[in-house]
Write an enzyme that holds these catalytic residues in place. Structure first.
Site, PDB file in Angstrom:
ATOM      1  N   SER A 194      36.180  43.866  32.141  1.00  0.00           N
ATOM      2  CA  SER A 194      36.303  42.666  32.766  1.00  0.00           C
ATOM      3  C   SER A 194      35.179  41.917  32.789  1.00  0.00           C
ATOM      4  O   SER A 194      34.519  41.669  31.502  1.00  0.00           O
ATOM      5  CB  SER A 194      36.716  43.213  34.363  1.00  0.00           C
ATOM      6  OG  SER A 194      37.011  41.957  35.224  1.00  0.00           O
ATOM      7  N   ASP A 288      47.723  40.829  34.621  1.00  0.00           N
ATOM      8  CA  ASP A 288      46.242  40.555  34.661  1.00  0.00           C
ATOM      9  C   ASP A 288      46.121  38.862  34.733  1.00  0.00           C
ATOM     10  O   ASP A 288      46.530  38.378  33.459  1.00  0.00           O
ATOM     11  CB  ASP A 288      45.567  41.474  33.827  1.00  0.00           C
ATOM     12  CG  ASP A 288      44.097  41.364  33.793  1.00  0.00           C
ATOM     13  OD1 ASP A 288      43.343  40.508  34.956  1.00  0.00           O
ATOM     14  OD2 ASP A 288      43.399  41.986  33.249  1.00  0.00           O
ATOM     15  N   HIS A 318      45.262  44.788  36.006  1.00  0.00           N
ATOM     16  CA  HIS A 318      43.626  44.810  35.669  1.00  0.00           C
ATOM     17  C   HIS A 318      43.028  46.072  36.377  1.00  0.00           C
ATOM     18  O   HIS A 318      43.408  46.454  37.299  1.00  0.00           O
ATOM     19  CB  HIS A 318      43.134  43.645  36.513  1.00  0.00           C
ATOM     20  CG  HIS A 318      41.616  43.377  36.008  1.00  0.00           C
ATOM     21  ND1 HIS A 318      41.167  42.491  34.963  1.00  0.00           N
ATOM     22  CD2 HIS A 318      40.478  43.757  36.746  1.00  0.00           C
ATOM     23  CE1 HIS A 318      39.853  42.413  35.019  1.00  0.00           C
ATOM     24  NE2 HIS A 318      39.504  43.219  36.041  1.00  0.00           N
TER      25      HIS A 318
END
Length: 348
Positions: A194, A288, A318
């Site tokens: 991320s 996501d 995610h």
């Protein structure tokens, strides 16, 4: 740090739920969720249901509250501590002081070995070495590498480009001090999830641009790559799937100062020069908001002639590399990435 009894009990119940018979798990999770031609994995849907029942969320209240909740709740999903992996605490010098880091070394690893410089996720605002401890242990052990996990500075105390400067400094430190770390300087990767994937991608670009040591490999989990546009996946998966659209706006508001050029490649690596970058494994999750920008980055690398393996996990959400302690599906996906890292850093 001792884990509070309440957290240990909640973790046990959470993990137990994933070993119930499939019909029972499906009854708890609800009817199958299908979006964009994909079906959410039962493990992922059950986790989301349990989080909803517990009123858990990635962002809650103030920055301090969100950080504390993430740190406490990691024990619910990260699983038993992976051993045998030794740790060594380090300080990495930067232009703005020292940044803490932890060097993870699996038992029996030869010296020198490959090394992954890892940047944790958390929207540049939450997350830490501690929140990703078991994930890093898993990657180290399964890939057979040392891992240097970096505690870069967080926003809002330090806004962009502070985290990127720390990440670049960490790679340069690892390359310069490779032998001291037990690492082969020719086999150093950068990686993260991320926000950490964003930092890893930026670091690789800047390393090539600076003309010094360059990473041998990139390991990017659902990376944030572009602040300039809202892609379709951000609209499709805006709610109820762990990372939400409002979470992303909250993170961006804390991390990016007003007036920042959103096309700056140190912020949005999708708009940077990718020529000459090392091979990459890029993982995205089907459910996501960041899915499409991660895949756009993989496509840009491919068009530039950079060897890239894009692996969409179509049934996951995610954050899946942090959910190793619940069910099987999250660990399967993370194992694939560990295998790619092992192969990418194998001696030439």
């Amino acid at each position: 740090m001792a884990i509070p009894l309440q957290i240990r009990v909640e973790a046990a119940f959470s993990q137990l739920a994933f070993w119930l018979p499939t019909p029972v798990r499906r009854a708890i999770a609800g009817p199958p969720l299908r979006l964009d031609g994909q079906e959410l994995a039962l493990d992922a849907q059950l986790l989301l249901r349990l989080q909803k029942l517990a009123k858990a969320s990635l962002v809650r209240g103030s920055v301090e509250e969100s950080r504390s909740l993430l740190l406490a709740s990691r024990h619910l999903v990260s699983g038993q501590v992976i051993e045998p992996v030794s740790t060594r605490e380090l300080l990495i010098p930067t232009g703005d002081g020292d940044v803490p880091a932890t060097l993870y070394t699996p038992a029996g690893l030869p010296d020198p070995s490959a090394l992954l410089v890892f940047f944790h996720g958390g929207g540049w605002v939450v997350g830490s070495r501690a929140s990703h401890d078991n994930t890093v242990r898993y990657l180290a052990k399964q890939a057979g590498v040392r891992v240097l996990s970096v505690e870069y500075r967080l926003a809002p105390e330090t806004q962009f480009p502070g985290a990127t400067e720390d990440a670049i400094a960490a790679f340069e430190y690892a390359y310069a001090k490779a032998r001291d770390l037990g690492a082969d300087p020719a086999r150093i990767a950068v990686g993260g999830d991320s926000a950490g994937g964003n930092l890893a991608a930026v670091t690789a670009q800047q390393a090539v641009k600076r003309g010094g040591g360059v990473p041998a490999f990139q390991l990017l989990f659902y990376p944030a790559t572009d602040f300039t546009v809202r892609r379709r996946s951000r609209e499709l998966f805006a709610e109820d799937l762990f990372l939400t659209d409002s979470d992303m706006s909250w993170f961006e508001g804390h991390y990016v100062p007003k007036g920042t050029d959103l096309y700056n490649p140190k912020l949005s690596p999708l708009h940077g020069d990718v020529s000459g970058l090392p091979p990459a494994y890029i993982a995205t999750a089907g459910f996501d908001p960041l899915r499409d920008e991660g895949e756009a980055y993989a496509e840009k690398l491919r068009k530039a002639g950079v060897p890239v393996a894009l692996s969409r996990q179509p049934d996951l959400i995610h954050g899946y590399i942090n959910f190793l302690g619940v069910g099987r599906r999250f660990r399967e996906a993370t194992a694939e990435a560990a295998g790619a890292l092992r192969l990418g850093l194998a001696p030439k």
